[in-house]
Structure formats: structure tokens, C-alpha cells
Design a protein around this motif. Sequence first.
Motif, PDB file in Angstrom:
ATOM      1  N   ASN A   6       0.810  -1.228   0.000  1.00 56.23           N
ATOM      2  CA  ASN A   6       0.000   0.000   0.000  1.00 56.23           C
ATOM      3  C   ASN A   6       0.840   1.273   0.000  1.00 56.23           C
ATOM      4  OD1 ASN A   6       0.828  -0.062   2.662  1.00 56.23           O
ATOM      5  ND2 ASN A   6      -1.235   0.016   3.524  1.00 56.23           N
ATOM      6  N   GLU A   7       2.135   1.158   0.226  1.00 54.47           N
ATOM      7  CA  GLU A   7       3.014   2.316   0.178  1.00 54.47           C
ATOM      8  C   GLU A   7       3.568   2.573  -1.223  1.00 54.47           C
ATOM      9  OE1 GLU A   7       5.354   2.703   4.232  1.00 54.47           O
ATOM     10  OE2 GLU A   7       5.347   0.603   3.536  1.00 54.47           O
ATOM     11  N   VAL A   8       3.508   1.578  -2.092  1.00 51.07           N
ATOM     12  CA  VAL A   8       4.063   1.721  -3.436  1.00 51.07           C
ATOM     13  C   VAL A   8       3.015   1.603  -4.537  1.00 51.07           C
ATOM     14  CG1 VAL A   8       6.364   0.950  -2.761  1.00 51.07           C
ATOM     15  CG2 VAL A   8       4.711  -0.728  -3.593  1.00 51.07           C
ATOM     16  N   MET A   9       1.823   1.168  -4.190  1.00 51.03           N
ATOM     17  CA  MET A   9       0.776   0.954  -5.199  1.00 51.03           C
ATOM     18  C   MET A   9       0.212   2.279  -5.707  1.00 51.03           C
ATOM     19  SD  MET A   9      -2.547  -0.137  -2.989  1.00 51.03           S
ATOM     20  CE  MET A   9      -3.530   1.128  -2.168  1.00 51.03           C
ATOM     21  N   THR A  10      -0.459   2.194  -6.838  1.00 50.32           N
ATOM     22  CA  THR A  10      -1.247   3.303  -7.343  1.00 50.32           C
ATOM     23  C   THR A  10      -2.647   3.110  -6.788  1.00 50.32           C
ATOM     24  OG1 THR A  10       0.057   3.395  -9.362  1.00 50.32           O
ATOM     25  CG2 THR A  10      -2.127   4.432  -9.420  1.00 50.32           C
ATOM     26  N   PRO A  11      -3.111   4.043  -5.955  1.00 50.42           N
ATOM     27  CA  PRO A  11      -4.446   3.881  -5.386  1.00 50.42           C
ATOM     28  C   PRO A  11      -5.532   4.244  -6.396  1.00 50.42           C
ATOM     29  CG  PRO A  11      -3.465   5.910  -4.598  1.00 50.42           C
ATOM     30  CD  PRO A  11      -2.430   5.220  -5.457  1.00 50.42           C
ATOM     31  N   VAL A  12      -6.730   3.832  -6.116  1.00 52.96           N
ATOM     32  CA  VAL A  12      -7.918   4.129  -6.917  1.00 52.96           C
ATOM     33  C   VAL A  12      -7.668   3.829  -8.397  1.00 52.96           C
ATOM     34  CG1 VAL A  12      -9.784   5.778  -7.292  1.00 52.96           C
ATOM     35  CG2 VAL A  12      -8.352   6.002  -5.260  1.00 52.96           C
ATOM     36  N   PRO A  13      -7.501   2.572  -8.717  1.00 52.93           N
ATOM     37  CA  PRO A  13      -7.263   2.217 -10.116  1.00 52.93           C
ATOM     38  C   PRO A  13      -8.501   2.485 -10.969  1.00 52.93           C
ATOM     39  CG  PRO A  13      -7.691   0.263  -8.826  1.00 52.93           C
ATOM     40  CD  PRO A  13      -7.615   1.413  -7.856  1.00 52.93           C
ATOM     41  N   VAL A  14      -8.275   2.660 -12.253  1.00 53.74           N
ATOM     42  CA  VAL A  14      -9.383   2.838 -13.186  1.00 53.74           C
ATOM     43  C   VAL A  14     -10.089   1.488 -13.300  1.00 53.74           C
ATOM     44  CG1 VAL A  14     -10.022   3.411 -15.552  1.00 53.74           C
ATOM     45  CG2 VAL A  14      -8.183   4.667 -14.408  1.00 53.74           C
ATOM     46  N   ALA A  15     -11.412   1.518 -13.176  1.00 56.15           N
ATOM     47  CA  ALA A  15     -12.197   0.288 -13.237  1.00 56.15           C
ATOM     48  C   ALA A  15     -13.447   0.510 -14.076  1.00 56.15           C
ATOM     49  CB  ALA A  15     -12.585  -0.155 -11.824  1.00 56.15           C
ATOM     50  N   VAL A  16     -13.881  -0.552 -14.728  1.00 54.84           N
ATOM     51  CA  VAL A  16     -15.087  -0.516 -15.557  1.00 54.84           C
ATOM     52  C   VAL A  16     -15.919  -1.765 -15.277  1.00 54.84           C
ATOM     53  CG1 VAL A  16     -13.993   0.828 -17.402  1.00 54.84           C
ATOM     54  CG2 VAL A  16     -13.974  -1.674 -17.516  1.00 54.84           C
ATOM     55  N   VAL A 105      -6.018  -5.914  -3.526  1.00 54.20           N
ATOM     56  CA  VAL A 105      -7.393  -6.122  -3.081  1.00 54.20           C
ATOM     57  C   VAL A 105      -7.493  -6.220  -1.574  1.00 54.20           C
ATOM     58  CG1 VAL A 105      -8.122  -7.249  -5.227  1.00 54.20           C
ATOM     59  CG2 VAL A 105      -7.185  -8.631  -3.386  1.00 54.20           C
ATOM     60  N   ASP A 106      -8.615  -5.731  -1.101  1.00 49.60           N
ATOM     61  CA  ASP A 106      -9.014  -5.904   0.294  1.00 49.60           C
ATOM     62  C   ASP A 106     -10.166  -6.891   0.238  1.00 49.60           C
ATOM     63  OD1 ASP A 106      -9.596  -5.756   2.942  1.00 49.60           O
ATOM     64  OD2 ASP A 106     -10.248  -3.665   2.921  1.00 49.60           O
ATOM     65  N   GLY A 107      -9.877  -8.160   0.500  1.00 47.17           N
ATOM     66  CA  GLY A 107     -10.859  -9.219   0.244  1.00 47.17           C
ATOM     67  C   GLY A 107     -10.948  -9.398  -1.259  1.00 47.17           C
ATOM     68  N   ASP A 108     -12.131  -9.127  -1.835  1.00 44.88           N
ATOM     69  CA  ASP A 108     -12.266  -9.185  -3.296  1.00 44.88           C
ATOM     70  C   ASP A 108     -12.586  -7.810  -3.870  1.00 44.88           C
ATOM     71  OD1 ASP A 108     -14.841  -8.966  -2.382  1.00 44.88           O
ATOM     72  OD2 ASP A 108     -15.633 -10.677  -3.483  1.00 44.88           O
ATOM     73  N   ARG A 109     -12.332  -6.776  -3.080  1.00 43.47           N
ATOM     74  CA  ARG A 109     -12.590  -5.403  -3.520  1.00 43.47           C
ATOM     75  C   ARG A 109     -11.276  -4.716  -3.883  1.00 43.47           C
ATOM     76  NH1 ARG A 109     -17.832  -4.324  -3.041  1.00 43.47           N
ATOM     77  NH2 ARG A 109     -19.013  -5.620  -1.625  1.00 43.47           N
ATOM     78  N   PRO A 110     -11.167  -4.259  -5.118  1.00 41.32           N
ATOM     79  CA  PRO A 110      -9.915  -3.625  -5.552  1.00 41.32           C
ATOM     80  C   PRO A 110      -9.721  -2.247  -4.921  1.00 41.32           C
ATOM     81  CG  PRO A 110     -11.559  -3.457  -7.274  1.00 41.32           C
ATOM     82  CD  PRO A 110     -12.165  -4.295  -6.188  1.00 41.32           C
ATOM     83  N   GLY A 117       6.826  -1.292 -12.646  1.00 38.43           N
ATOM     84  CA  GLY A 117       7.423   0.044 -12.610  1.00 38.43           C
ATOM     85  C   GLY A 117       7.376   0.668 -11.220  1.00 38.43           C
ATOM     86  N   ASP A 118       6.237   0.502 -10.509  1.00 33.55           N
ATOM     87  CA  ASP A 118       6.125   1.008  -9.134  1.00 33.55           C
ATOM     88  C   ASP A 118       7.205   0.389  -8.251  1.00 33.55           C
ATOM     89  OD1 ASP A 118       3.748   2.398  -9.796  1.00 33.55           O
ATOM     90  OD2 ASP A 118       2.499   0.684  -9.214  1.00 33.55           O
ATOM     91  N   LEU A 119       7.404  -0.905  -8.422  1.00 33.03           N
ATOM     92  CA  LEU A 119       8.382  -1.606  -7.599  1.00 33.03           C
ATOM     93  C   LEU A 119       9.810  -1.239  -7.987  1.00 33.03           C
ATOM     94  CD1 LEU A 119       6.470  -4.958  -7.490  1.00 33.03           C
ATOM     95  CD2 LEU A 119       6.805  -3.381  -5.578  1.00 33.03           C
ATOM     96  N   ALA A 120      10.038  -0.960  -9.265  1.00 31.69           N
ATOM     97  CA  ALA A 120      11.367  -0.531  -9.701  1.00 31.69           C
ATOM     98  C   ALA A 120      11.727   0.797  -9.055  1.00 31.69           C
ATOM     99  CB  ALA A 120      11.422  -0.416 -11.219  1.00 31.69           C
ATOM    100  N   VAL A 121      10.778   1.711  -9.010  1.00 29.32           N
ATOM    101  CA  VAL A 121      11.008   3.015  -8.378  1.00 29.32           C
ATOM    102  C   VAL A 121      11.291   2.824  -6.890  1.00 29.32           C
ATOM    103  CG1 VAL A 121       9.925   5.215  -7.766  1.00 29.32           C
ATOM    104  CG2 VAL A 121       9.651   4.293 -10.068  1.00 29.32           C
TER     105      VAL A 121
END
Length: 139
Positions: A6-16, A105-110, A117-121
Motif C-alpha cells: 500500500n506504500e508503493v501501489m497506485t491507489p484508486v485504479p481505473v475500473a469498468v 485487493v481488500d478481500g475481493d474489492r480492488p 514500474g512502481d516496484l522498480a522506483v
Amino acid sequence: MAQRVNEVMTPVPVAVSPDTTLVTVSDLMRRHGIGDVLVVHEGRLRGLVTDRDIVVRAVAVQKDVGDTTVGDICSTNMVTVAPEEDADEAVRLMRRHAVRRLPVVDGDRPIGMVSIGDLAVQRDERSALADISAEPPNT
């Protein structure tokens, strides 16, 4: 001290939703400068569609991208990671499953997306992949 996903992720991903057309999702990818979109139904993660999926599973086989939905072509067998996991675990999962991104995911909720790339940074901000990942998207 090890970082958590949660410190390196991109929060609020685009979802459809699964019934979103490929034209619509492609436009979202272009506008957001991303190559992946989560497929969510009633708040639950149901799939992941990438720009490569669109090309290989739709364009290359001459599907009508105006009528084909992301639910028709998205990957549903996904590897995910929890936000409290160590970032090193995300790296291990990517290596083991040969993937470049993991829905968080938190359970099955993204709640986010973590990419190679996030991890490389996070691991070495001077690496070539970190430099490339930090650049604005081509539009």
C-alpha cells in the motif's frame, strides 16, 4: 525497513463494468496514460483487461471493438496481492506468475494496482525501468 504494497501501489485504479465496450476502455486507457483497467462488478474484482488483451484477443482476430465488451476478453484468472503484504512479496508473485502488474485487493474489492514500474522506483529510483516509469505517458 521493508515497504508494504500500500506504500508503493497506485491507489484508486481505473475500473469498468464487464459490459463496457473495448472502444470505451481503450479511450480510458489513452486519457489516463495506462495500459490496464480493472473489471469490477458490484464492487468486486472480476477481471483485468490490458492494452495487449485488446490487441491479441480482439483486434488480431478481427472482433468488432465497438460491440465487444471487456467481459468478453478480460483475464479472469488473476494473481492479486493484499495491501499489507510486503512489497517483496509482490515482486515474488510477479516473478512466479510472469505478470507485470497485480491488483491490490481488500478481500475481493480492488483498492489499488501495483506494477513492475512502481516496484522498480521503490527498489532503485535510478534504474532504467524507474526512469521510464516516471516519464509521462505517450498520448
